[in-house]
Design a protein around this motif. Sequence first.
Motif, PDB file in Angstrom:
ATOM      1  N   SER A 168       0.828  -1.204   0.000  1.00  0.00           N
ATOM      2  CA  SER A 168       0.000   0.000   0.000  1.00  0.00           C
ATOM      3  C   SER A 168       0.861   1.252   0.000  1.00  0.00           C
ATOM      4  O   SER A 168       0.617   2.194  -0.749  1.00  0.00           O
ATOM      5  N   PHE A 169       1.889   1.268   0.861  1.00  0.00           N
ATOM      6  CA  PHE A 169       2.786   2.418   0.928  1.00  0.00           C
ATOM      7  C   PHE A 169       3.565   2.585  -0.369  1.00  0.00           C
ATOM      8  O   PHE A 169       3.755   3.698  -0.853  1.00  0.00           O
ATOM      9  N   THR A 170       3.980   1.473  -0.942  1.00  0.00           N
ATOM     10  CA  THR A 170       4.720   1.517  -2.202  1.00  0.00           C
ATOM     11  C   THR A 170       3.847   2.071  -3.312  1.00  0.00           C
ATOM     12  O   THR A 170       4.278   2.932  -4.079  1.00  0.00           O
ATOM     13  N   LEU A 171       2.613   1.607  -3.414  1.00  0.00           N
ATOM     14  CA  LEU A 171       1.714   2.073  -4.460  1.00  0.00           C
ATOM     15  C   LEU A 171       1.414   3.556  -4.309  1.00  0.00           C
ATOM     16  O   LEU A 171       1.428   4.305  -5.290  1.00  0.00           O
ATOM     17  N   GLU A 172       1.180   4.007  -3.074  1.00  0.00           N
ATOM     18  CA  GLU A 172       0.921   5.431  -2.866  1.00  0.00           C
ATOM     19  C   GLU A 172       2.148   6.260  -3.248  1.00  0.00           C
ATOM     20  O   GLU A 172       2.029   7.306  -3.904  1.00  0.00           O
ATOM     21  N   THR A 173       3.334   5.799  -2.880  1.00  0.00           N
ATOM     22  CA  THR A 173       4.563   6.516  -3.214  1.00  0.00           C
ATOM     23  C   THR A 173       4.770   6.555  -4.727  1.00  0.00           C
ATOM     24  O   THR A 173       5.114   7.603  -5.287  1.00  0.00           O
ATOM     25  N   LEU A 174       4.547   5.443  -5.393  1.00  0.00           N
ATOM     26  CA  LEU A 174       4.667   5.426  -6.852  1.00  0.00           C
ATOM     27  C   LEU A 174       3.654   6.359  -7.502  1.00  0.00           C
ATOM     28  O   LEU A 174       3.965   7.035  -8.482  1.00  0.00           O
ATOM     29  N   GLY A 175       2.443   6.415  -6.957  1.00  0.00           N
ATOM     30  CA  GLY A 175       1.442   7.349  -7.464  1.00  0.00           C
ATOM     31  C   GLY A 175       1.910   8.786  -7.338  1.00  0.00           C
ATOM     32  O   GLY A 175       1.751   9.588  -8.268  1.00  0.00           O
ATOM     33  N   ASN A 176       2.526   9.121  -6.214  1.00  0.00           N
ATOM     34  CA  ASN A 176       3.041  10.479  -6.019  1.00  0.00           C
ATOM     35  C   ASN A 176       4.186  10.798  -6.975  1.00  0.00           C
ATOM     36  O   ASN A 176       4.278  11.912  -7.493  1.00  0.00           O
ATOM     37  N   VAL A 177       5.053   9.825  -7.219  1.00  0.00           N
ATOM     38  CA  VAL A 177       6.147  10.012  -8.177  1.00  0.00           C
ATOM     39  C   VAL A 177       5.574  10.223  -9.575  1.00  0.00           C
ATOM     40  O   VAL A 177       6.016  11.105 -10.323  1.00  0.00           O
ATOM     41  N   PHE A 178       4.588   9.439  -9.928  1.00  0.00           N
ATOM     42  CA  PHE A 178       3.928   9.562 -11.225  1.00  0.00           C
ATOM     43  C   PHE A 178       3.337  10.962 -11.397  1.00  0.00           C
ATOM     44  O   PHE A 178       3.527  11.619 -12.419  1.00  0.00           O
ATOM     45  N   LEU A 179       2.635  11.460 -10.376  1.00  0.00           N
ATOM     46  CA  LEU A 179       2.044  12.798 -10.442  1.00  0.00           C
ATOM     47  C   LEU A 179       3.113  13.872 -10.536  1.00  0.00           C
ATOM     48  O   LEU A 179       2.958  14.852 -11.278  1.00  0.00           O
ATOM     49  N   SER A 180       4.207  13.691  -9.827  1.00  0.00           N
ATOM     50  CA  SER A 180       5.307  14.655  -9.893  1.00  0.00           C
ATOM     51  C   SER A 180       5.870  14.720 -11.309  1.00  0.00           C
ATOM     52  O   SER A 180       6.147  15.807 -11.833  1.00  0.00           O
ATOM     53  N   ALA A 181       6.017  13.567 -11.940  1.00  0.00           N
ATOM     54  CA  ALA A 181       6.522  13.534 -13.317  1.00  0.00           C
ATOM     55  C   ALA A 181       5.557  14.242 -14.267  1.00  0.00           C
ATOM     56  O   ALA A 181       5.982  14.990 -15.153  1.00  0.00           O
ATOM     57  N   LEU A 182       4.254  14.040 -14.074  1.00  0.00           N
ATOM     58  CA  LEU A 182       3.272  14.701 -14.928  1.00  0.00           C
ATOM     59  C   LEU A 182       3.295  16.215 -14.720  1.00  0.00           C
ATOM     60  O   LEU A 182       3.132  16.978 -15.675  1.00  0.00           O
ATOM     61  N   ARG A 183       3.493  16.659 -13.483  1.00  0.00           N
ATOM     62  CA  ARG A 183       3.574  18.104 -13.212  1.00  0.00           C
ATOM     63  C   ARG A 183       4.740  18.727 -13.970  1.00  0.00           C
ATOM     64  O   ARG A 183       4.623  19.832 -14.507  1.00  0.00           O
ATOM     65  N   ILE A 184       5.849  18.032 -13.997  1.00  0.00           N
ATOM     66  CA  ILE A 184       7.018  18.534 -14.727  1.00  0.00           C
ATOM     67  C   ILE A 184       6.755  18.485 -16.227  1.00  0.00           C
ATOM     68  O   ILE A 184       7.023  19.438 -16.955  1.00  0.00           O
ATOM     69  N   TRP A 185       6.196  17.381 -16.689  1.00  0.00           N
ATOM     70  CA  TRP A 185       5.953  17.174 -18.115  1.00  0.00           C
ATOM     71  C   TRP A 185       4.959  18.190 -18.665  1.00  0.00           C
ATOM     72  O   TRP A 185       5.087  18.654 -19.797  1.00  0.00           O
ATOM     73  N   GLN A 186       3.953  18.565 -17.876  1.00  0.00           N
ATOM     74  CA  GLN A 186       2.934  19.501 -18.361  1.00  0.00           C
ATOM     75  C   GLN A 186       3.547  20.851 -18.698  1.00  0.00           C
ATOM     76  O   GLN A 186       2.976  21.614 -19.476  1.00  0.00           O
TER      77      GLN A 186
END
Length: 157
Positions: free
Chosen positions: A76-94
């Motif tokens: 659960s912690f890993t999935l939430e952390t990966l989700g946050n990393v994914f969102l961070s990448a999208l913020r940069i990419w946008q």
Amino acid sequence: MPQTPADAPFTPLTKDTVASAFSYLRAVQAGDAQAAAKLVTAEPQMSAFLAGIAEGIVVAGTALPGPDDDAPTWDSFTLETLGNVFLSALRIWQQAGPDAAQGIAQTIIDFVTAILCEEHDDIADALNTYESCARGQLLLDARAASTAAYPVGNTAA
């Protein structure tokens, strides 16, 4: 402390931007390059709208269990952390602007398909569900804002 693109908040979404972003996701998912191009041309902030849509999808799909659910596990912690990393990448990419929209859309579709859909699920149905959730959240946010604007006074003496 100044914000970096990864820390910056997503562009606020409205009913129209939610509809536009999901129309674009559906066009990309269907391989309709013509419709996708028209939508990006009509809305130059599409990349930012898609990143905002991704936030709702990713948070819903990767958040830690609530107090009424089973206790969180290491996964659960890993999935939430990966989700946050994914969102961070999208913020940069946008930050790349309209040219990033197709890549962001395809990444969201891949995320929904790989992480949130069961084998028998249809991605189109999943997108419909997430759009309904996004519209519902907008309504909740609007109601909360209107309640805050008109606080109920305490009449007890």
